[in-house]
Design a protein around this motif. Structure first.
Motif, PDB file in Angstrom:
ATOM      1  N   ARG A  50       0.904  -1.231  -0.021  1.00  0.00           N
ATOM      2  CA  ARG A  50       0.205  -0.239  -0.013  1.00  0.00           C
ATOM      3  C   ARG A  50       0.832   0.963  -0.066  1.00  0.00           C
ATOM      4  O   ARG A  50       0.558   2.260  -0.545  1.00  0.00           O
ATOM      5  N   ILE A  51       1.663   1.735   1.334  1.00  0.00           N
ATOM      6  CA  ILE A  51       2.784   2.425   0.810  1.00  0.00           C
ATOM      7  C   ILE A  51       4.172   2.696  -0.466  1.00  0.00           C
ATOM      8  O   ILE A  51       3.503   3.686  -0.932  1.00  0.00           O
ATOM      9  N   HIS A  52       3.843   1.458  -0.758  1.00  0.00           N
ATOM     10  CA  HIS A  52       5.018   1.818  -2.737  1.00  0.00           C
ATOM     11  C   HIS A  52       3.562   2.250  -3.918  1.00  0.00           C
ATOM     12  O   HIS A  52       3.817   3.437  -4.039  1.00  0.00           O
ATOM     13  N   ALA A  53       2.416   2.027  -3.457  1.00  0.00           N
ATOM     14  CA  ALA A  53       1.312   2.270  -4.173  1.00  0.00           C
ATOM     15  C   ALA A  53       0.745   3.714  -3.729  1.00  0.00           C
ATOM     16  O   ALA A  53       0.890   4.437  -5.075  1.00  0.00           O
ATOM     17  N   ALA A  54       0.734   4.366  -2.647  1.00  0.00           N
ATOM     18  CA  ALA A  54       0.493   5.398  -2.304  1.00  0.00           C
ATOM     19  C   ALA A  54       1.508   6.095  -2.889  1.00  0.00           C
ATOM     20  O   ALA A  54       1.494   7.862  -4.068  1.00  0.00           O
ATOM     21  N   VAL A  55       3.284   5.928  -3.242  1.00  0.00           N
ATOM     22  CA  VAL A  55       4.211   6.979  -3.314  1.00  0.00           C
ATOM     23  C   VAL A  55       3.946   6.850  -4.594  1.00  0.00           C
ATOM     24  O   VAL A  55       4.711   8.380  -5.002  1.00  0.00           O
ATOM     25  N   LEU A  56       4.323   5.564  -5.638  1.00  0.00           N
ATOM     26  CA  LEU A  56       4.194   6.094  -6.824  1.00  0.00           C
ATOM     27  C   LEU A  56       2.685   6.922  -7.720  1.00  0.00           C
ATOM     28  O   LEU A  56       2.690   7.917  -8.361  1.00  0.00           O
ATOM     29  N   THR A  97      -3.439  14.611  -5.738  1.00  0.00           N
ATOM     30  CA  THR A  97      -3.766  13.235  -5.052  1.00  0.00           C
ATOM     31  C   THR A  97      -3.581  12.769  -4.038  1.00  0.00           C
ATOM     32  O   THR A  97      -3.618  11.770  -3.050  1.00  0.00           O
ATOM     33  N   ILE A  98      -2.546  13.660  -3.372  1.00  0.00           N
ATOM     34  CA  ILE A  98      -2.028  13.036  -1.780  1.00  0.00           C
ATOM     35  C   ILE A  98      -3.890  13.123  -0.371  1.00  0.00           C
ATOM     36  O   ILE A  98      -3.975  12.359  -0.182  1.00  0.00           O
ATOM     37  N   LEU A  99      -4.442  14.209  -0.857  1.00  0.00           N
ATOM     38  CA  LEU A  99      -5.905  14.374  -0.535  1.00  0.00           C
ATOM     39  C   LEU A  99      -6.263  13.078  -0.465  1.00  0.00           C
ATOM     40  O   LEU A  99      -7.661  12.972   0.399  1.00  0.00           O
ATOM     41  N   VAL A 100      -6.409  12.555  -2.083  1.00  0.00           N
ATOM     42  CA  VAL A 100      -7.697  11.792  -2.194  1.00  0.00           C
ATOM     43  C   VAL A 100      -7.363  10.464  -2.718  1.00  0.00           C
ATOM     44  O   VAL A 100      -7.775   9.176  -2.024  1.00  0.00           O
ATOM     45  N   HIS A 115      -5.512   4.403  -1.021  1.00  0.00           N
ATOM     46  CA  HIS A 115      -4.200   3.541  -0.982  1.00  0.00           C
ATOM     47  C   HIS A 115      -3.825   2.543   0.654  1.00  0.00           C
ATOM     48  O   HIS A 115      -3.782   1.583   0.613  1.00  0.00           O
ATOM     49  N   LEU A 116      -4.177   3.862   1.631  1.00  0.00           N
ATOM     50  CA  LEU A 116      -3.904   3.577   2.878  1.00  0.00           C
ATOM     51  C   LEU A 116      -4.396   2.906   3.557  1.00  0.00           C
ATOM     52  O   LEU A 116      -4.722   2.911   4.722  1.00  0.00           O
ATOM     53  N   GLU A 117      -6.179   2.665   3.370  1.00  0.00           N
ATOM     54  CA  GLU A 117      -7.074   2.430   3.118  1.00  0.00           C
ATOM     55  C   GLU A 117      -7.648   2.481   4.975  1.00  0.00           C
ATOM     56  O   GLU A 117      -7.762   2.672   6.413  1.00  0.00           O
ATOM     57  N   VAL A 118      -7.048   4.386   4.336  1.00  0.00           N
ATOM     58  CA  VAL A 118      -7.978   4.873   6.032  1.00  0.00           C
ATOM     59  C   VAL A 118      -9.191   5.738   6.142  1.00  0.00           C
ATOM     60  O   VAL A 118      -9.427   6.124   5.097  1.00  0.00           O
TER      61      VAL A 118
END
Length: 244
Positions: free
Chosen positions: A96-102, A116-119, A124-127
């Protein structure tokens, strides 16, 4: 040993230096030290269990040894299952972290990066909630995606995280409205990261909130979350440098 009784040697070859040692000596020593096997439980694995016998004054050592083996096997099985579950959870988190970074690195502009950060990152992190803000920005970035970027009062980051802490995991703590806005009522567990884009820019904060109590907690490793925070810093800094 009774007077006149001859010590019977132990069966098998005696180790070097054990001259004169007999079964009677060992038996007498064990009688005088009844806790010996409690202090040396590993000997239960190498002793040959007696055949099961019953009757007055007979102790079934085989039963105790089997119970000990069953207990040890149950503990080993539980530890193995916990290790496998932890490894799977770590791999899932890493993915999940790798997907968020990409996703963050794939942004095409500063507003797109913020959006992208906010949406994308919460998915990706399921929060359930995310907060991204900086203290007292004089000129907030322009664009639709930047409208959700929060301008925080001076001292907010230190107040929430502490002066010297760069990452903070909270197991059961309600969200701060200054960070999560209307979504703060959803938050029970949080991961908070301090952001430093440049030396002359006020500090910022990246916060992930979950309605699930205990999703984030002090016992968790912070390496992956810290890595994600640094990636967000680099992405935002790069786009800010391009727009100046």
């Amino acid at each position: 040993m009774a007077d006149g009784e001859t010590a019977q040697p132990l069966s098998g070859a005696a180790p070097s230096g054990w001259t004169g040692l007999s079964g009677a000596n060992v038996a007498e020593y064990l009688r005088r030290h009844p806790d010996f096997l409690l202090e040396h439980p590993d000997l239960l694995w190498v002793l040959t269990p007696p055949q099961q016998r019953t009757g007055d004054g007979v102790i079934d050592m085989q039963r105790y040894m089997l119970e000990r083996m069953k207990s040890d096997l149950a503990k080993l099985t539980a530890a193995q299952a916990e290790l496998i579950a932890t490894s799977r959870a770590n791999l899932a988190t890493q993915g999940r972290i790798h997907a968020a970074v990409l996703a963050a690195l794939g942004a095409k502009s500063l507003p797109h990066c913020i959006d992208t950060i906010l949406v994308d990152l919460p998915m990706h992190l399921e929060v359930d909630a995310i907060g991204l803000g900086f203290e007292s920005l004089d000129a907030p970035p322009a664009g639709d995606g930047a409208s959700a970027l929060k301008i925080l009062p001076r001292g907010t980051v230190d107040r929430v995280m502490g002066e010297r802490r760069d990452i903070l995991l909270l197991s059961d703590e309600p969200g701060d409205p200054a960070i999560y806005a209307g979504a703060s009522t959803l938050v029970r567990s949080q991961a908070l990261m301090r952001l430093r884009l440049t030396r002359d820019m006020p500090p910022g904060i990246l916060a992930f909130g979950s309605r699930q109590t205990g999703k984030f907690h002090q016992g968790q490793g912070t390496e992956l979350l810290s890595f994600l925070g640094r990636v967000v810093e680099c992405a935002l800094h790069g786009w800010l440098a391009r727009t100046r």
